[in-house]
Design a protein around this motif. Structure first.
Motif, PDB file in Angstrom:
ATOM      1  N   ASP A   1      -9.982  -3.129   6.370  1.00 24.88           N
ATOM      2  CA  ASP A   1     -10.231  -2.012   7.296  1.00 24.88           C
ATOM      3  C   ASP A   1     -10.391  -0.686   6.566  1.00 24.88           C
ATOM      4  O   ASP A   1     -11.000   0.256   7.092  1.00 24.88           O
ATOM      5  CB  ASP A   1      -9.082  -1.891   8.302  1.00 24.88           C
ATOM      6  CG  ASP A   1      -9.028  -3.051   9.279  1.00 24.88           C
ATOM      7  OD1 ASP A   1     -10.045  -3.763   9.404  1.00 24.88           O
ATOM      8  OD2 ASP A   1      -7.965  -3.240   9.903  1.00 24.88           O
ATOM      9  N   LEU A   2      -9.841  -0.584   5.351  1.00 22.42           N
ATOM     10  CA  LEU A   2      -9.881   0.680   4.620  1.00 22.42           C
ATOM     11  C   LEU A   2     -11.299   1.088   4.220  1.00 22.42           C
ATOM     12  O   LEU A   2     -11.541   2.245   3.881  1.00 22.42           O
ATOM     13  CB  LEU A   2      -8.999   0.603   3.375  1.00 22.42           C
ATOM     14  CG  LEU A   2      -7.488   0.470   3.631  1.00 22.42           C
ATOM     15  CD1 LEU A   2      -6.720   0.394   2.328  1.00 22.42           C
ATOM     16  CD2 LEU A   2      -6.980   1.621   4.497  1.00 22.42           C
ATOM     17  N   ALA A   3     -12.228   0.145   4.276  1.00 21.48           N
ATOM     18  CA  ALA A   3     -13.631   0.475   3.984  1.00 21.48           C
ATOM     19  C   ALA A   3     -14.184   1.475   4.994  1.00 21.48           C
ATOM     20  O   ALA A   3     -15.155   2.188   4.704  1.00 21.48           O
ATOM     21  CB  ALA A   3     -14.477  -0.795   3.967  1.00 21.48           C
ATOM     22  N   GLN A   4     -13.573   1.534   6.165  1.00 23.59           N
ATOM     23  CA  GLN A   4     -14.019   2.452   7.207  1.00 23.59           C
ATOM     24  C   GLN A   4     -13.148   3.705   7.285  1.00 23.59           C
ATOM     25  O   GLN A   4     -13.275   4.486   8.236  1.00 23.59           O
ATOM     26  CB  GLN A   4     -13.995   1.739   8.575  1.00 23.59           C
ATOM     27  CG  GLN A   4     -14.702   0.396   8.594  1.00 23.59           C
ATOM     28  CD  GLN A   4     -16.152   0.503   8.159  1.00 23.59           C
ATOM     29  OE1 GLN A   4     -16.850   1.446   8.547  1.00 23.59           O
ATOM     30  NE2 GLN A   4     -16.612  -0.447   7.348  1.00 23.59           N
ATOM     31  N   HIS A   5     -12.297   3.878   6.295  1.00 26.71           N
ATOM     32  CA  HIS A   5     -11.358   5.003   6.336  1.00 26.71           C
ATOM     33  C   HIS A   5     -11.551   5.930   5.139  1.00 26.71           C
ATOM     34  O   HIS A   5     -12.274   5.624   4.192  1.00 26.71           O
ATOM     35  CB  HIS A   5      -9.911   4.479   6.362  1.00 26.71           C
ATOM     36  CG  HIS A   5      -9.485   3.997   7.701  1.00 26.71           C
ATOM     37  ND1 HIS A   5      -8.829   4.778   8.608  1.00 26.71           N
ATOM     38  CD2 HIS A   5      -9.659   2.784   8.305  1.00 26.71           C
ATOM     39  CE1 HIS A   5      -8.590   4.090   9.706  1.00 26.71           C
ATOM     40  NE2 HIS A   5      -9.085   2.873   9.545  1.00 26.71           N
ATOM     41  N   ARG A   6     -10.843   7.070   5.208  1.00 27.55           N
ATOM     42  CA  ARG A   6     -10.889   8.077   4.155  1.00 27.55           C
ATOM     43  C   ARG A   6      -9.493   8.268   3.572  1.00 27.55           C
ATOM     44  O   ARG A   6      -8.497   8.151   4.283  1.00 27.55           O
ATOM     45  CB  ARG A   6     -11.408   9.414   4.688  1.00 27.55           C
ATOM     46  CG  ARG A   6     -12.876   9.369   5.084  1.00 27.55           C
ATOM     47  CD  ARG A   6     -13.304  10.681   5.739  1.00 27.55           C
ATOM     48  NE  ARG A   6     -14.736  10.685   5.987  1.00 27.55           N
ATOM     49  CZ  ARG A   6     -15.647  11.128   5.128  1.00 27.55           C
ATOM     50  NH1 ARG A   6     -15.248  11.626   3.970  1.00 27.55           N
ATOM     51  NH2 ARG A   6     -16.921  11.103   5.427  1.00 27.55           N
ATOM     52  N   LEU A   7      -9.462   8.583   2.301  1.00 29.85           N
ATOM     53  CA  LEU A   7      -8.212   8.831   1.593  1.00 29.85           C
ATOM     54  C   LEU A   7      -8.194  10.267   1.093  1.00 29.85           C
ATOM     55  O   LEU A   7      -9.199  10.757   0.565  1.00 29.85           O
ATOM     56  CB  LEU A   7      -8.084   7.866   0.403  1.00 29.85           C
ATOM     57  CG  LEU A   7      -6.790   7.914  -0.411  1.00 29.85           C
ATOM     58  CD1 LEU A   7      -5.634   7.315   0.384  1.00 29.85           C
ATOM     59  CD2 LEU A   7      -6.955   7.158  -1.734  1.00 29.85           C
ATOM     60  N   VAL A   8      -7.080  10.944   1.259  1.00 27.06           N
ATOM     61  CA  VAL A   8      -6.905  12.244   0.606  1.00 27.06           C
ATOM     62  C   VAL A   8      -6.548  11.936  -0.840  1.00 27.06           C
ATOM     63  O   VAL A   8      -5.513  11.329  -1.121  1.00 27.06           O
ATOM     64  CB  VAL A   8      -5.801  13.083   1.261  1.00 27.06           C
ATOM     65  CG1 VAL A   8      -5.630  14.402   0.509  1.00 27.06           C
ATOM     66  CG2 VAL A   8      -6.103  13.338   2.728  1.00 27.06           C
ATOM     67  N   HIS A   9      -7.398  12.326  -1.763  1.00 22.45           N
ATOM     68  CA  HIS A   9      -7.194  11.983  -3.174  1.00 22.45           C
ATOM     69  C   HIS A   9      -6.283  13.008  -3.840  1.00 22.45           C
ATOM     70  O   HIS A   9      -6.468  14.219  -3.681  1.00 22.45           O
ATOM     71  CB  HIS A   9      -8.531  11.929  -3.909  1.00 22.45           C
ATOM     72  CG  HIS A   9      -9.428  10.826  -3.433  1.00 22.45           C
ATOM     73  ND1 HIS A   9      -9.193   9.504  -3.720  1.00 22.45           N
ATOM     74  CD2 HIS A   9     -10.545  10.855  -2.662  1.00 22.45           C
ATOM     75  CE1 HIS A   9     -10.131   8.758  -3.169  1.00 22.45           C
ATOM     76  NE2 HIS A   9     -10.964   9.550  -2.509  1.00 22.45           N
ATOM     77  N   TYR A  10      -5.313  12.486  -4.598  1.00 15.92           N
ATOM     78  CA  TYR A  10      -4.404  13.348  -5.366  1.00 15.92           C
ATOM     79  C   TYR A  10      -4.620  13.087  -6.852  1.00 15.92           C
ATOM     80  O   TYR A  10      -4.578  11.931  -7.298  1.00 15.92           O
ATOM     81  CB  TYR A  10      -2.950  13.059  -4.996  1.00 15.92           C
ATOM     82  CG  TYR A  10      -1.966  13.955  -5.724  1.00 15.92           C
ATOM     83  CD1 TYR A  10      -1.519  15.135  -5.139  1.00 15.92           C
ATOM     84  CD2 TYR A  10      -1.502  13.636  -7.003  1.00 15.92           C
ATOM     85  CE1 TYR A  10      -0.636  15.967  -5.803  1.00 15.92           C
ATOM     86  CE2 TYR A  10      -0.625  14.456  -7.673  1.00 15.92           C
ATOM     87  CZ  TYR A  10      -0.197  15.619  -7.073  1.00 15.92           C
ATOM     88  OH  TYR A  10       0.667  16.447  -7.734  1.00 15.92           O
ATOM     89  N   VAL A  11      -4.855  14.161  -7.622  1.00 17.13           N
ATOM     90  CA  VAL A  11      -5.011  14.053  -9.071  1.00 17.13           C
ATOM     91  C   VAL A  11      -4.173  15.128  -9.738  1.00 17.13           C
ATOM     92  O   VAL A  11      -3.932  16.191  -9.166  1.00 17.13           O
ATOM     93  CB  VAL A  11      -6.492  14.198  -9.503  1.00 17.13           C
ATOM     94  CG1 VAL A  11      -7.331  13.046  -8.966  1.00 17.13           C
ATOM     95  CG2 VAL A  11      -7.079  15.535  -9.054  1.00 17.13           C
TER      96      VAL A  11
END
Length: 298
Positions: A183-193
């Motif tokens: 399901d994560l293919a349809q979602h967005r992640l807040v990226h932390y670097v």
């Protein structure tokens, strides 16, 4: 002139490679720092520091004295505290760096209790998420979350923060609640670097005793825990964070837990201090208090 104070000044100038920074750290004017070093050089009959327009560097004699002075000052701090029964008599300045969210949520609300017991101490508290140089920036100790590859510091492991995946109700209403990794293919992640411009690890999870990473799309990348928290609350995507930091938002419904079966490995939290620096009693007392405070919060 107090010879121990001359040595303390010399040691701090050597560590910070700067008369100005040493003065700020010791609470002395730059001119006084220079006078202390000159007096010590005159007393010993040798040049201890090589001054250039760009930095201050110890001479060969200065390096020898620096190593001997660290041990001497450390022993003196121990002797001064050997028969001291009243901790309120501790004096001096402590400079510490803490992760943003830890300073805001845990340390600052509890700090009055420590200061009430030690009213003569002065604290300088920096709140950042970047990697700091303890020696060059004059920190007595720092707290960091995650792996600590730097071998030049001593890392006192305090415990581990369990992780949680979470998102805002507004985000889940728009994209749906993920039930599987697919399901994560349809979602967005807040990226932390750690450093902007570096590559995000993506969605990190444990499965079968192995740590795995799943690349994910995302429109927002941050490099601080405060911005990470705000981006999650603002509905920009999923986040993977220590549960302790987000628990208030989870309790009041501002954030919702997702995919609890696919969480990232727990993140260690450590109290760091430089190997090259002696630890005065005031620093050891503060580190003990800070360590106990964090352990109780885990």
């Amino acid at each position: 002139m107090n010879k121990l104070e001359l040595l303390r000044t010399f040691v701090r100038v050597s560590e910070l490679s700067s008369f100005t920074l040493a003065g700020e750290n010791l609470g002395l004017p730059r001119s006084t720092v220079s006078e202390h070093v000159q007096a010590l050089e005159a007393l010993l009959g040798t040049r201890l520091l090589q001054r250039t327009t760009r930095k201050v560097q110890a001479t060969q004699d200065g390096l020898v004295l620096y190593e001997r002075s660290k041990d001497l000052l450390s022993h003196m701090d121990e002797i001064e505290g050997l028969f001291r029964q009243d901790e309120a008599s501790l004096t001096g300045r402590i400079r510490v760096d803490l992760p943003n969210i830890l300073a805001r949520r845990l340390v600052m609300p509890s700090l009055p209790q420590f200061m009430d017991r030690h009213p003569n101490l002065e604290l300088e508290i920096s709140s950042t998420d970047r990697r700091v140089d303890l020696l060059s920036e004059g920190f007595d100790c720092v707290v960091r979350i995650g792996a600590q590859p730097d071998q030049s510091v001593v890392a006192r492991h305090l415990g581990d923060f369990p992780m949680v995946n979470c998102a805002s109700p507004a985000y889940l209403a728009r994209y749906g609640v993920p039930q599987t990794l697919e399901d994560l293919a349809q979602h967005r992640l807040v990226h932390y670097v750690g450093v902007l411009g570096s590559r995000s690890e993506g969605f990190v999870y444990e499965e079968g005793g192995q740590v795995k990473r799943l690349p994910m799309a995302g429109s927002v990348t941050v490099n601080s825990t405060d911005a990470y928290e705000s981006a999650c609350l603002g509905g920009f995507g999923l986040t993977q964070v220590p549960r302790t930091g987000m628990q208030p938002h989870l309790d009041n419904g501002e954030l919702v837990t997702v995919l609890p079966q696919f969480t990232a490995p727990a993140m260690g939290i450590s109290l760091l201090y430089a190997r090259q620096r002696h630890l005065p009693l005031r620093v050891r007392v503060f580190m003990d208090w800070l360590g106990d405070l964090i352990r109780c919060a885990l």
